[in-house]
Design a protein around this motif. Structure first.
Motif, PDB file in Angstrom:
ATOM      1  N   ALA A 193      -4.082   3.990  -8.067  1.00 20.59           N
ATOM      2  CA  ALA A 193      -5.237   4.291  -7.205  1.00 20.59           C
ATOM      3  C   ALA A 193      -6.004   2.999  -6.950  1.00 20.59           C
ATOM      4  O   ALA A 193      -6.435   2.713  -5.832  1.00 20.59           O
ATOM      5  CB  ALA A 193      -6.109   5.326  -7.888  1.00 20.59           C
ATOM      6  N   GLY A 194      -6.097   2.158  -8.017  1.00 21.14           N
ATOM      7  CA  GLY A 194      -6.792   0.869  -7.864  1.00 21.14           C
ATOM      8  C   GLY A 194      -6.092   0.017  -6.815  1.00 21.14           C
ATOM      9  O   GLY A 194      -6.714  -0.583  -5.939  1.00 21.14           O
ATOM     10  N   LEU A 231       1.857   6.973  -6.500  1.00 26.56           N
ATOM     11  CA  LEU A 231       0.676   7.717  -6.975  1.00 26.56           C
ATOM     12  C   LEU A 231       0.869   9.215  -6.730  1.00 26.56           C
ATOM     13  O   LEU A 231       0.632  10.055  -7.588  1.00 26.56           O
ATOM     14  CB  LEU A 231      -0.562   7.208  -6.210  1.00 26.56           C
ATOM     15  CG  LEU A 231      -1.898   7.904  -6.541  1.00 26.56           C
ATOM     16  CD1 LEU A 231      -2.162   7.910  -8.058  1.00 26.56           C
ATOM     17  CD2 LEU A 231      -3.051   7.220  -5.816  1.00 26.56           C
ATOM     18  N   ALA A 232       1.362   9.547  -5.531  1.00 28.19           N
ATOM     19  CA  ALA A 232       1.576  10.963  -5.208  1.00 28.19           C
ATOM     20  C   ALA A 232       2.564  11.549  -6.215  1.00 28.19           C
ATOM     21  O   ALA A 232       2.376  12.664  -6.729  1.00 28.19           O
ATOM     22  CB  ALA A 232       2.115  11.069  -3.774  1.00 28.19           C
ATOM     23  N   LEU A 289      -6.999  -0.892   0.860  1.00 26.47           N
ATOM     24  CA  LEU A 289      -7.878  -0.291   1.878  1.00 26.47           C
ATOM     25  C   LEU A 289      -9.151  -1.122   2.027  1.00 26.47           C
ATOM     26  O   LEU A 289      -9.596  -1.414   3.141  1.00 26.47           O
ATOM     27  CB  LEU A 289      -8.214   1.156   1.473  1.00 26.47           C
ATOM     28  CG  LEU A 289      -7.020   2.119   1.550  1.00 26.47           C
ATOM     29  CD1 LEU A 289      -7.445   3.524   1.119  1.00 26.47           C
ATOM     30  CD2 LEU A 289      -6.466   2.161   2.971  1.00 26.47           C
ATOM     31  N   CYS A 315      -4.199   1.029  -4.312  1.00 22.10           N
ATOM     32  CA  CYS A 315      -4.442   1.581  -2.966  1.00 22.10           C
ATOM     33  C   CYS A 315      -5.838   1.186  -2.507  1.00 22.10           C
ATOM     34  O   CYS A 315      -6.035   0.712  -1.379  1.00 22.10           O
ATOM     35  CB  CYS A 315      -4.314   3.100  -3.008  1.00 22.10           C
ATOM     36  SG  CYS A 315      -2.616   3.637  -3.273  1.00 22.10           S
ATOM     37  N   GLN A 316      -6.789   1.355  -3.423  1.00 21.40           N
ATOM     38  CA  GLN A 316      -8.180   1.045  -3.057  1.00 21.40           C
ATOM     39  C   GLN A 316      -8.286  -0.414  -2.637  1.00 21.40           C
ATOM     40  O   GLN A 316      -8.931  -0.754  -1.640  1.00 21.40           O
ATOM     41  CB  GLN A 316      -9.097   1.312  -4.250  1.00 21.40           C
ATOM     42  CG  GLN A 316     -10.574   1.327  -3.892  1.00 21.40           C
ATOM     43  CD  GLN A 316     -10.886   2.442  -2.886  1.00 21.40           C
ATOM     44  OE1 GLN A 316     -10.598   3.604  -3.130  1.00 21.40           O
ATOM     45  NE2 GLN A 316     -11.416   2.056  -1.734  1.00 21.40           N
ATOM     46  N   TYR A 345       0.833  -1.204   0.000  1.00 20.95           N
ATOM     47  CA  TYR A 345       0.000   0.000   0.000  1.00 20.95           C
ATOM     48  C   TYR A 345       0.873   1.263   0.000  1.00 20.95           C
ATOM     49  O   TYR A 345       0.746   2.129  -0.858  1.00 20.95           O
ATOM     50  CB  TYR A 345      -0.910   0.009   1.241  1.00 20.95           C
ATOM     51  CG  TYR A 345      -1.630   1.319   1.407  1.00 20.95           C
ATOM     52  CD1 TYR A 345      -1.201   2.258   2.357  1.00 20.95           C
ATOM     53  CD2 TYR A 345      -2.673   1.665   0.562  1.00 20.95           C
ATOM     54  CE1 TYR A 345      -1.828   3.482   2.475  1.00 20.95           C
ATOM     55  CE2 TYR A 345      -3.311   2.893   0.682  1.00 20.95           C
ATOM     56  CZ  TYR A 345      -2.874   3.793   1.645  1.00 20.95           C
ATOM     57  OH  TYR A 345      -3.484   5.003   1.747  1.00 20.95           O
ATOM     58  N   TRP A 350      -1.212   9.141 -16.692  1.00 21.34           N
ATOM     59  CA  TRP A 350      -2.572   9.116 -16.163  1.00 21.34           C
ATOM     60  C   TRP A 350      -3.021   7.676 -15.942  1.00 21.34           C
ATOM     61  O   TRP A 350      -3.566   7.314 -14.888  1.00 21.34           O
ATOM     62  CB  TRP A 350      -3.519   9.812 -17.140  1.00 21.34           C
ATOM     63  CG  TRP A 350      -4.937   9.713 -16.652  1.00 21.34           C
ATOM     64  CD1 TRP A 350      -5.519  10.423 -15.672  1.00 21.34           C
ATOM     65  CD2 TRP A 350      -5.918   8.755 -17.084  1.00 21.34           C
ATOM     66  NE1 TRP A 350      -6.804  10.003 -15.458  1.00 21.34           N
ATOM     67  CE2 TRP A 350      -7.079   8.970 -16.319  1.00 21.34           C
ATOM     68  CE3 TRP A 350      -5.927   7.747 -18.048  1.00 21.34           C
ATOM     69  CZ2 TRP A 350      -8.241   8.206 -16.490  1.00 21.34           C
ATOM     70  CZ3 TRP A 350      -7.088   7.003 -18.212  1.00 21.34           C
ATOM     71  CH2 TRP A 350      -8.232   7.239 -17.437  1.00 21.34           C
ATOM     72  N   GLY A 393      -1.482   6.302 -12.970  1.00 18.47           N
ATOM     73  CA  GLY A 393      -2.121   6.877 -11.770  1.00 18.47           C
ATOM     74  C   GLY A 393      -3.380   6.106 -11.441  1.00 18.47           C
ATOM     75  O   GLY A 393      -3.611   5.707 -10.286  1.00 18.47           O
ATOM     76  N   GLU A 394      -4.189   5.841 -12.454  1.00 18.31           N
ATOM     77  CA  GLU A 394      -5.446   5.129 -12.219  1.00 18.31           C
ATOM     78  C   GLU A 394      -5.161   3.746 -11.629  1.00 18.31           C
ATOM     79  O   GLU A 394      -5.786   3.305 -10.661  1.00 18.31           O
ATOM     80  CB  GLU A 394      -6.201   4.964 -13.557  1.00 18.31           C
ATOM     81  CG  GLU A 394      -6.934   6.223 -13.971  1.00 18.31           C
ATOM     82  CD  GLU A 394      -7.957   6.673 -12.923  1.00 18.31           C
ATOM     83  OE1 GLU A 394      -8.856   5.886 -12.608  1.00 18.31           O
ATOM     84  OE2 GLU A 394      -7.812   7.776 -12.380  1.00 18.31           O
ATOM     85  N   ARG A 412       1.111   4.134  -2.770  1.00 11.03           N
ATOM     86  CA  ARG A 412       0.672   5.497  -2.439  1.00 11.03           C
ATOM     87  C   ARG A 412       1.751   6.501  -2.802  1.00 11.03           C
ATOM     88  O   ARG A 412       1.492   7.540  -3.406  1.00 11.03           O
ATOM     89  CB  ARG A 412       0.390   5.557  -0.927  1.00 11.03           C
ATOM     90  CG  ARG A 412      -0.403   6.786  -0.524  1.00 11.03           C
ATOM     91  CD  ARG A 412      -0.452   6.925   0.973  1.00 11.03           C
ATOM     92  NE  ARG A 412       0.884   7.173   1.509  1.00 11.03           N
ATOM     93  CZ  ARG A 412       1.098   7.437   2.802  1.00 11.03           C
ATOM     94  NH1 ARG A 412       0.107   7.464   3.637  1.00 11.03           N
ATOM     95  NH2 ARG A 412       2.295   7.665   3.254  1.00 11.03           N
TER      96      ARG A 412
END
Lengths: 77, 406
Positions: free
Chosen positions: A53-54, A25-26, A60, A56-57, A18, A46, A49-50, A22
């Motif tokens: 984000a996936g 991504l930042a 979580l 990380c999601q 994670y 981009w 990035g997507e 993260r």
């Protein structure tokens, strides 16, 4: 246009942890916002990035499930 | 003096008895301290009693005249601590030994307390009561040893209270007499049996309230030493809160009452459960808090325009392209227009310069063979072939100066 390191899709368990996802991504967002990229680069960034984000999601959501699975809320009788 | 005895010349019993009597008589008069174990007045003028040692587990028969035993103010009873002035007496007829008492004094309360104090000072000097010897009690012992009187209130208090607080606790109970001369020995025996049992993690010695005499066994030097020697931690709950016996000084923990002892040796399960639940809740909220914080972060990062609205990137680009196209178109169109206008001008000028219009207006051009225009008749020679261009076309001509003018 393949993503830079060919990371697996979010559906399978991501290899990245994670915090690692993260941080990247930042960084991706910082570079996108910095501008001065070719169309090709910004599109590739981009997409990365997507994907991040996936990831990380995913972590979580998994944490959320494990927390719920571990024990019902202790205040329950 | 009689000759030494030998298998050949053995002594008769009477001789041996007399010699023994002599030897015993040599002890002379002594003051003895002890506790009255048995007391019987049946013997008419003679009273028989057994005097027990206060610490060791041994005793000696004592006989005395009834007057000695019934001396006013003595109140000789079983269990009483006494001082006896006596001579050793060997009753030759039956070969029995006893102490012949000539005076018996009761050991008074003050005397008793002084005696306890002396023992306390002695044991304290040996460091038996030192705090560094005190061992911590196990948190939740599986098996609790209990030395107490059978079916005593103390026993019930300890068992009931402990079970209510920590239902899982088990007891190993040693019942014994908790009063009188043999009490100390009984407690010691129970204590040591529990101490030997590895399963027993803590031992409680419990006894209800009582007079100083009643509690005397619990200031017994032997018992105190036995407790000090215990491998297992010992909790004492002897007498009322206000009573202090020597066992309280040597114990690892002194409980005020048997109920208090139960509080000391087992935790209260409800309380522990609340504690554990509290910790679990706190851990859960910490993790949840961290999780929510990260979810909020991810949400904020995802709502950043560069991620949330990539079209904006493309749109930006598309607009750039569109704008560029527009400019290109405009520029080209402009240039074409200009070119068009230039063409017009050129054409106009051509048209203007172009002889056609002139010719149309009836003028004619004269060109020499090499195409040069003739502007001055002098330039041409007679008979030279020329070409005349009129609106409709060309005329080949020849110069014919009849009148000879150049």
């Amino acid at each position: 246009m393949s993503t830079p390191d060919g990371a697996p899709t979010a559906a399978t368990a991501p290899t990245q942890g994670y915090e690692q996802a993260r941080e990247e991504l930042a960084d991706v967002v910082r570079r996108l916002e910095g501008g001065g990229l070719t169309l090709e680069e910004s599109l590739a960034l981009w997409e990365r990035g997507e994907e991040l984000a996936g990831v990380c999601q995913h972590w979580l959501d998994e944490a959320r499930e494990r927390l719920a699975a571990a024990a019902p809320d202790p205040s329950a009788p | 003096m009689t000759a030494p005895s030998s298998p050949d010349q053995p002594w008769p019993v009477r001789t041996v008895a007399r010699k023994v009597a002599d030897w015993i008589g040599r002890l002379g008069e002594v003051w003895v301290e002890g506790q009255v174990a048995q007391l019987s007045r049946r013997g008419g003028a003679t009273v028989f009693l057994t005097l027990r040692d206060t610490a060791a587990d041994l005793s000696v028969p004592v006989t005395c005249h009834r007057d000695v035993a019934d001396r006013p103010g003595l109140a000789l009873t079983e269990g009483a601590r006494v001082l006896v002035r006596a001579r050793p007496d060997y009753y030759v007829a039956r070969g029995s030994f006893s102490l012949r008492a000539t005076e018996i004094r009761a050991v008074g309360l003050g005397e008793l307390l002084a005696r306890i104090e002396r023992i306390r000072a002695l044991l304290a000097a040996e460091g038996l009561f030192a705090s560094h010897r005190k061992r911590p009690l196990p948190f939740a012992p599986a098996v609790v040893g209990l030395v107490t009187g059978r079916d005593s209130a103390a026993e019930r208090d300890v068992l009931v209270t402990a079970a209510r607080r920590w239902p899982a606790v088990r007891f190993a109970v040693e019942h014994c007499v908790v009063q009188g001369p043999s009490a100390a020995a009984g407690v010691i025996e129970g204590l040591q049996r529990l101490d030997r049992d590895p399963a027993v993690e803590v031992i409680v010695i419990a006894r209800g309230g009582g007079s100083v005499e009643d509690l005397l066994p619990f200031s017994d030097e032997g018992l105190v030493r036995a407790i000090a020697a215990c491998r297992t931690p010992v909790v004492t709950a002897v007498g009322h809160e206000t009573d202090t016996t020597l066992v309280d000084h040597v114990a690892d923990v002194r409980a005020a009452t048997p109920t208090d002892a139960a509080h000391r040796v087992v935790p209260e399960i409800g309380e522990q459960r609340r504690l554990v639940d509290g910790l679990r809740a706190r851990a859960r909220s910490l993790v949840t808090g961290r999780l929510e914080q990260q979810e909020r972060w991810l949400e904020s990062i995802r709502s950043r325009p560069v991620l949330a609205d990539p079209q904006r990137l493309l749109a930006g680009r598309a607009e750039d392209v569109a704008a560029l196209r527009q400019r290109a178109t405009r520029t080209v169109t402009h240039r074409v227009d200009v070119a068009g206008r230039d063409l017009e001008h050129a054409r106009a000028r051509v048209a203007a310069l172009s002889p056609a219009a002139t010719l149309d207006r009836g003028y004619a051009l004269v060109q020499r063979a090499d195409g040069a225009l003739v502007r001055d008749p002098a330039e041409v020679a007679d008979g030279e072939a020329l070409v005349v261009r009129v609106a409709g076309g060309r005329l080949p001509v020849r110069v014919d100066r009849q009148d000879g003018t150049p």
